[in-house]
Design a protein around this motif. Structure first.
Motif, PDB file in Angstrom:
ATOM      1  N   ARG A 206       7.340   4.499  -4.028  1.00  0.00           N
ATOM      2  CA  ARG A 206       8.070   4.613  -5.573  1.00  0.00           C
ATOM      3  C   ARG A 206       7.427   3.420  -6.123  1.00  0.00           C
ATOM      4  O   ARG A 206       7.364   2.471  -6.136  1.00  0.00           O
ATOM      5  CB  ARG A 206       9.787   4.274  -5.603  1.00  0.00           C
ATOM      6  N   VAL A 207       6.434   3.954  -7.372  1.00  0.00           N
ATOM      7  CA  VAL A 207       6.000   2.845  -8.505  1.00  0.00           C
ATOM      8  C   VAL A 207       6.646   2.396  -8.887  1.00  0.00           C
ATOM      9  O   VAL A 207       8.154   2.462  -9.072  1.00  0.00           O
ATOM     10  CB  VAL A 207       5.410   4.211  -9.310  1.00  0.00           C
ATOM     11  N   SER A 208       6.316   0.483  -8.907  1.00  0.00           N
ATOM     12  CA  SER A 208       7.472   0.141  -9.841  1.00  0.00           C
ATOM     13  C   SER A 208       6.121  -1.190 -10.756  1.00  0.00           C
ATOM     14  O   SER A 208       4.931  -0.781 -10.089  1.00  0.00           O
ATOM     15  CB  SER A 208       8.011  -0.858  -8.938  1.00  0.00           C
ATOM     16  N   SER A 213       0.484  -2.564 -11.562  1.00  0.00           N
ATOM     17  CA  SER A 213      -0.279  -0.853 -10.629  1.00  0.00           C
ATOM     18  C   SER A 213      -0.771  -0.890 -11.483  1.00  0.00           C
ATOM     19  O   SER A 213      -1.836  -0.355 -10.379  1.00  0.00           O
ATOM     20  CB  SER A 213       1.634  -0.245 -10.444  1.00  0.00           C
ATOM     21  N   LEU A 214      -1.069   0.277 -12.532  1.00  0.00           N
ATOM     22  CA  LEU A 214      -2.189   0.145 -12.582  1.00  0.00           C
ATOM     23  C   LEU A 214      -3.472  -0.307 -12.636  1.00  0.00           C
ATOM     24  O   LEU A 214      -4.639   0.124 -12.291  1.00  0.00           O
ATOM     25  CB  LEU A 214      -2.084   0.676 -14.516  1.00  0.00           C
ATOM     26  N   LEU A 215      -3.367  -1.390 -13.519  1.00  0.00           N
ATOM     27  CA  LEU A 215      -4.454  -2.726 -13.528  1.00  0.00           C
ATOM     28  C   LEU A 215      -4.774  -2.522 -12.043  1.00  0.00           C
ATOM     29  O   LEU A 215      -5.923  -2.464 -12.223  1.00  0.00           O
ATOM     30  CB  LEU A 215      -3.815  -3.573 -14.383  1.00  0.00           C
ATOM     31  N   TYR A 216      -4.550  -2.860 -11.133  1.00  0.00           N
ATOM     32  CA  TYR A 216      -5.168  -2.907  -9.813  1.00  0.00           C
ATOM     33  C   TYR A 216      -5.496  -2.123  -9.021  1.00  0.00           C
ATOM     34  O   TYR A 216      -5.768  -1.546  -8.304  1.00  0.00           O
ATOM     35  CB  TYR A 216      -3.495  -3.789  -8.941  1.00  0.00           C
ATOM     36  N   ALA A 261       2.218  -5.119   3.672  1.00  0.00           N
ATOM     37  CA  ALA A 261       3.496  -5.428   2.441  1.00  0.00           C
ATOM     38  C   ALA A 261       4.937  -5.681   2.000  1.00  0.00           C
ATOM     39  O   ALA A 261       5.617  -6.685   1.919  1.00  0.00           O
ATOM     40  CB  ALA A 261       3.312  -5.437   0.921  1.00  0.00           C
ATOM     41  N   VAL A 262       5.482  -5.005   2.657  1.00  0.00           N
ATOM     42  CA  VAL A 262       7.204  -4.313   3.262  1.00  0.00           C
ATOM     43  C   VAL A 262       7.200  -5.619   4.543  1.00  0.00           C
ATOM     44  O   VAL A 262       7.757  -6.623   4.382  1.00  0.00           O
ATOM     45  CB  VAL A 262       7.152  -3.357   3.565  1.00  0.00           C
ATOM     46  N   GLN A 263       6.367  -5.436   5.067  1.00  0.00           N
ATOM     47  CA  GLN A 263       6.563  -6.235   6.721  1.00  0.00           C
ATOM     48  C   GLN A 263       6.181  -7.586   6.328  1.00  0.00           C
ATOM     49  O   GLN A 263       7.316  -8.793   6.667  1.00  0.00           O
ATOM     50  CB  GLN A 263       5.361  -5.946   7.941  1.00  0.00           C
ATOM     51  N   TYR A 264       5.663  -8.220   5.510  1.00  0.00           N
ATOM     52  CA  TYR A 264       5.382 -10.190   5.170  1.00  0.00           C
ATOM     53  C   TYR A 264       5.809 -10.091   3.926  1.00  0.00           C
ATOM     54  O   TYR A 264       5.293 -11.224   3.764  1.00  0.00           O
ATOM     55  CB  TYR A 264       4.085 -10.313   5.197  1.00  0.00           C
ATOM     56  N   ARG A 265       6.472  -9.214   3.070  1.00  0.00           N
ATOM     57  CA  ARG A 265       7.555  -8.908   1.783  1.00  0.00           C
ATOM     58  C   ARG A 265       6.397  -9.741   0.842  1.00  0.00           C
ATOM     59  O   ARG A 265       7.150 -11.181   0.525  1.00  0.00           O
ATOM     60  CB  ARG A 265       8.576 -10.393   2.034  1.00  0.00           C
ATOM     61  N   VAL A 271       2.310  -3.382  -5.060  1.00  0.00           N
ATOM     62  CA  VAL A 271       1.591  -2.413  -3.790  1.00  0.00           C
ATOM     63  C   VAL A 271       1.539  -1.035  -3.578  1.00  0.00           C
ATOM     64  O   VAL A 271       0.735  -0.418  -3.682  1.00  0.00           O
ATOM     65  CB  VAL A 271       1.661  -3.282  -2.902  1.00  0.00           C
ATOM     66  N   ALA A 272       3.130  -0.644  -2.978  1.00  0.00           N
ATOM     67  CA  ALA A 272       3.282   1.042  -3.435  1.00  0.00           C
ATOM     68  C   ALA A 272       2.885   1.366  -4.220  1.00  0.00           C
ATOM     69  O   ALA A 272       1.883   2.802  -4.492  1.00  0.00           O
ATOM     70  CB  ALA A 272       4.450   1.060  -3.245  1.00  0.00           C
ATOM     71  N   GLY A 273       2.349   1.265  -5.838  1.00  0.00           N
ATOM     72  CA  GLY A 273       2.955   1.526  -7.052  1.00  0.00           C
ATOM     73  C   GLY A 273       0.965   1.469  -6.732  1.00  0.00           C
ATOM     74  O   GLY A 273       0.251   2.221  -7.544  1.00  0.00           O
TER      75      GLY A 273
END
Length: 296
Positions: A206-208, A213-216, A261-265, A271-273
């Motif tokens: 899910r994009v947040s 996110s778009l820039l990166y 990213a989920v694992q290490y918060r 990052v998903a985005g």
């Protein structure tokens, strides 16, 4: 226009259709054990693909060594450009350096190298995949985690398959026919499973923070290709190796970046985005790159 795009269809459509099949599988809530598939790919099919391809290839060992060197140089330039971008945009190096540096060299890169440049392209693409995967799960994890990740690297079957493949390459050895056929069968699972997993993973993200996110996402594609262009210029690469390095450099952010990213918060939603948006954009940018590379 049709004549211009026709050569790209056999390259891009298999990747797109397989990923779409994975997305549809998830959309209709069909069972898919991603952890099981990840382990099959990591422990069985990817090592078999690496060893089997290196054993059966006919290209000179010097060209494969050049590919390994180019892969390291590509990562150095990619990481340097990504670090500079993070500093200029005042974003966390620890959160965004890894997703900006490590593209989807496996799930997307390997099929595209195979469909665009044949078995020679796959072998060279595997060299990039091998080097970047080892760095992703050692240096990349160390950046995200804040400490060394040597144990994770030593537990990676891809490391040992790379050692076996490199040894065979240097000593000019090949597998006996029964082992070569076994490796071919097991390795043939790798690319379809990677593409299905890509589609399923993307459908679940899910994009947040859409703007960031778009820039990166744009930065990942642009900086990656810049690193590729710099690498082929500095090393004066030519032929299929030049094309493979450029193609692999332009891959979108790897799905594994989100899982880490989920694992290490580390800003997992953003990052998903980056993963989703860079992948969607890549279905425009990669055909353009393939046209530039003169894929036929």
């Amino acid at each position: 226009m049709q004549a211009l795009l026709a050569p790209l269809l056999p390259v891009m459509l298999p990747v797109l259709l397989c990923a779409m099949l994975g997305a549809l599988w998830a959309r209709f809530r069909q069972p898919f054990d991603q952890e099981f598939v990840r382990r099959i790919v990591t422990w069985v099919s990817a090592p078999a693909l690496i060893v089997g391809t290196f054993s059966d290839m006919t290209m000179p060992a010097t060209e494969m060594r050049s590919a390994l060197v180019a892969s390291v140089v590509l990562l150095l330039f990619g990481g340097s450009f990504a670090a500079l971008f993070c500093l200029l945009t005042r974003q966390s190096l620890q959160s965004f350096l890894v997703p900006l540096t490590f593209g989807n060299f496996g799930n997307m890169g390997l099929p595209l190298c195979l469909f665009a440049f044949g078995e020679a392209g796959l072998a060279l693409g595997l060299a990039v995949f091998l080097v970047t995967t080892l760095c992703h799960f050692s240096l990349g994890v160390a950046i995200l985690n804040g400490r060394a990740a040597g144990r994770a690297l030593l537990q990676s079957p891809i490391l040992y398959s790379g050692v076996v493949a490199a040894s065979m390459l240097m000593l000019d050895w090949s597998l006996p026919p029964f082992l070569q056929n076994t490796a071919d069968i097991l390795g043939s699972m790798c690319i379809p499973l990677m593409l299905l997993t890509l589609g399923i993973s993307l459908s679940s993200l899910r994009v947040s923070s859409a703007g960031l996110s778009l820039l990166y996402a744009v930065a990942r594609l642009g900086l990656g290709l810049l690193a590729g262009l710099t690498t082929v210029w500095v090393l004066e690469l030519e032929g299929v190796l030049r094309q493979v390095v450029l193609l692999q450099s332009a891959m979108p952010a790897a799905v594994f970046n989100y899982l880490l990213a989920v694992q290490y918060r580390r800003e997992a939603d953003t990052v998903a985005g980056i993963v989703v948006m860079s992948t969607l954009l890549s279905f425009i940018t990669i055909p353009a790159l393939l046209l530039y590379l003169g894929v036929e």
